[in-house]
Motif scaffolding. Structure first.
Motif: not given
Lengths: 279, 327
Positions: A209, A211-212, A215, A231-233, A239, B24-27, B52-53, B168, B172, B175, B180-184, B301
């Motif tokens: 992720p 986030e990780l 950090l 691609s979204r990937a 980012h 809430v998040g992976p960290a 990110i969040r 890729f 998708e 998707f 999905s809202l991941a990593d927007r 995801d």
């Protein structure tokens, strides 16, 4: 009845195994004359080791400049598309495939009486050396392969892993990274770097992720290819949070460490140079 | 329940889910630490919270409000509880528009190219639906038209992604169909916001007209409501919000079905009250769904549409069951 059949079955199976071993030994003795490779990695190993005229065709992936490190060489061989029909018509006496090649294709070829050898992907640098020797033995080019493998082992000795090196992370589309038990993971370690994914206990590849990653604050961020189209990937690689990382960046093309070939050591050398920059 | 109380309650629910979404998040950052990092600059932690969040939570609100609002508006206009952008193919068409813009490179030409392309395709779908089903048209015509448009848009989306030179892209399809809202990031928020805001304004202004329309077309006309203007606003408004939402988050279905369905009895079935309530309810639902996908399968995801379909499909079936008995 059931217990009576069992030894018979075991005996039959053992017999079959013995027969296949015998076939293998016979194959090793007389080198195959028409070899067809249908997997990107066996394509490249075979092109490195086969005698002139011995390799009849390689897969079309070997001509893809993004995937293959030997595009020019591959252009000299007719391309195949890993389909049973076209392969059979080439009348090979040995087909080189990957362990993840389509099993339906491979079992069809075996039913048609063609010998198929499956290669595991190289999950580490030892596997690269073993793969070279194995390919040499199959093609009857043992001495050439041994020389190449010995050279690989000797060059590898120049690189040492160390505990306290800078922290590196490979990061590609979808946040994919590679850890222990992967070729790229071992290449990173061999360059004297620490691998973030491995330190997080990731086996093989997986998603880290964003986030990780932020950090963990790595010293070196290893990027890969970018592809045309959208691609979204791959959006994660642009980012805004990623650009805030202070890590040094380096791009390693996918083709350079996708397959277990001798030139993965060039990648080790490049990463080792980055490490020296950081230290 | 009185209307101001309901709106307050829904707003509080949204606020609570919004804060929870930030935590809430992976960290696995401690809540107190996370919130201070959001407000004060603390290096990487602040980066995680702000870049990110925060955009993810904001997008959940924007997408949810858009879908809830557009569901309520379409249902008010068509006087049919089954009219929902996901079910009748508007979201799928918006996804097609977005995918075409991305793969042809048009999306990169100017900032709003992506949401405007999705808007155009969504608008086309809304017009088609209105033509095929008509105001007050039968549920059967509406759903059949929706099935046809969804199927065509979905197939063309798959085709475009399969033809893409990007390895890729083909993966998708899910998707674009599930969302999905991941990593927007804030880039996505800023892409969607202008078009979405225009849509919100247009849809929010429909309340009085839809109230009048609920008494019948003649009654509405006698109240001085211009039905053609109403219809134009509806089409552009729905196309704006669904187009912009889909362009950044993919097609999330069922939000516009479930939320108005649950809230309609609470607002006395008045469209003018249902609109704001559905916007807040939609925001709360998408926030909750996006929280769930992070809690249930944190590293996979999981798509929003998966959860929404599990909640929405039973509601949908229930509605069909009820309609079947009245027809």
């Amino acid at each position: 009845m059931v217990t009576g059949l069992r030894p018979l079955m075991v005996g039959l199976l053992a017999g079959l195994c013995l027969m296949s071993v015998a076939a293998n030994v016979a194959g090793a003795q007389s080198a195959p004359e028409r070899v067809v490779s249908i997997n990107l990695c066996t394509d490249q190993l075979a092109m490195l080791l086969a005698a002139p005229g011995q390799l009849v065709s390689v897969s079309d992936l070997a001509r893809d400049p993004r995937a293959s490190a030997m595009v020019a060489e591959a252009g000299r061989y007719p391309a195949n598309h890993a389909g049973a029909e076209e392969i059979y018509l080439l009348q090979p006496d040995l087909v080189l495939a990957g362990s993840y090649s389509d099993p339906a294709t491979l079992s069809m070829l075996e039913r048609l009486g063609i010998r198929v050898e499956r290669f595991e992907p190289a999950y580490g640098l030892d596997a690269v050396e073993a793969g070279i020797r194995h390919m040499g033995a199959l093609l009857g080019q043992g001495s050439r392969a041994d020389a190449m493998a010995d050279d690989f082992a000797a060059r590898r000795k120049a690189f040492v892993t160390r505990a306290g090196g800078p922290l590196a992370a490979s990061y590609s589309a979808n946040g994919y990274t590679t850890g222990a038990g992967s070729l790229s993971g071992e290449v990173i370690l061999a360059a004297g770097l620490r691998n973030l994914a491995q330190e997080r206990g990731m086996q093989g590849g997986g998603v880290l992720p964003l986030e990780l990653l932020l950090l963990s604050d790595p010293d070196l961020l290893i990027g890969g290819d970018t592809y045309p189209g959208a691609s979204r990937a791959e959006e994660i690689l642009h980012h805004p949070a990623l650009s805030a990382l202070r890590a040094q960046r380096v791009q390693i093309a996918d083709r350079d460490w996708l397959c277990g070939l001798p030139h993965v050591l060039d990648v080790v050398a490049r990463l080792a140079a980055e490490r020296q920059d950081l230290e | 329940m009185r209307f101001p109380a309901l709106v307050t309650l829904l707003a509080l629910l949204c606020a609570a889910l919004f804060v929870l979404s930030l935590l809430v998040g992976p960290a696995g950052i401690a809540p107190g630490q996370a919130l201070t990092a959001l407000l004060r600059d603390e290096g990487a932690l602040t980066m995680v919270m702000r870049e990110i969040r925060l955009p993810r939570a904001i997008l959940a609100v924007m997408v949810g409000a858009s879908l809830g609002l557009s569901g309520a508006a379409m249902q008010g206009y068509l006087r049919n509880p089954l009219a929902e952008p996901g079910l009748i193919g508007v979201s799928a068409s918006a996804a097609l528009g977005a995918v075409i813009a991305l793969q042809t490179g048009f999306a990169a030409t100017f900032a709003l190219a992506l949401p405007l392309s999705a808007l155009a395709a969504a608008g086309l779908a809304v017009l088609l639906i209105l033509m095929l089903a008509g105001p007050g048209g039968s549920a059967l015509a509406l759903i059949l038209a929706g099935v046809a448009i969804s199927a065509l848009a979905g197939a063309l989306t798959s085709l475009v992604l399969n033809l893409s030179p990007n390895p890729f892209a083909a993966n998708e399809i899910v998707f674009w169909m599930m969302g999905s809202l991941a990593d927007r990031s804030f880039a996505h928020v800023l892409t969607a916001l202008p078009v979405m805001a225009l849509g919100w304004v247009l849809l929010a202004s429909l309340g009085r007209g839809l109230d009048g329309l609920s008494l019948g077309e003649d009654a509405a006309a006698s109240m001085g409501i211009n039905l053609r203007v109403l219809r134009l606003r509806l089409v552009i408004g729905v196309a704006c919000v669904v187009g912009a939402a889909t362009a950044v988050a993919g097609a999330v279905g069922f939000v516009g079905l479930v939320v108005p369905h649950v809230l309609r009895p609470l607002v006395g079935a008045r469209p003018s009250r249902l609109l704001p309530a559905a916007a807040l309810g939609g925001a709360a639902l998408v926030l909750a769904a996006d929280l769930s996908v992070r809690l249930v399968l944190p590293d996979r995801d999981l798509k929003l549409g998966v959860l929404m379909a599990m909640v929405g499909a039973p509601v949908f079936l229930h509605l069909i069951w009820r309609l079947r008995r009245t027809e």
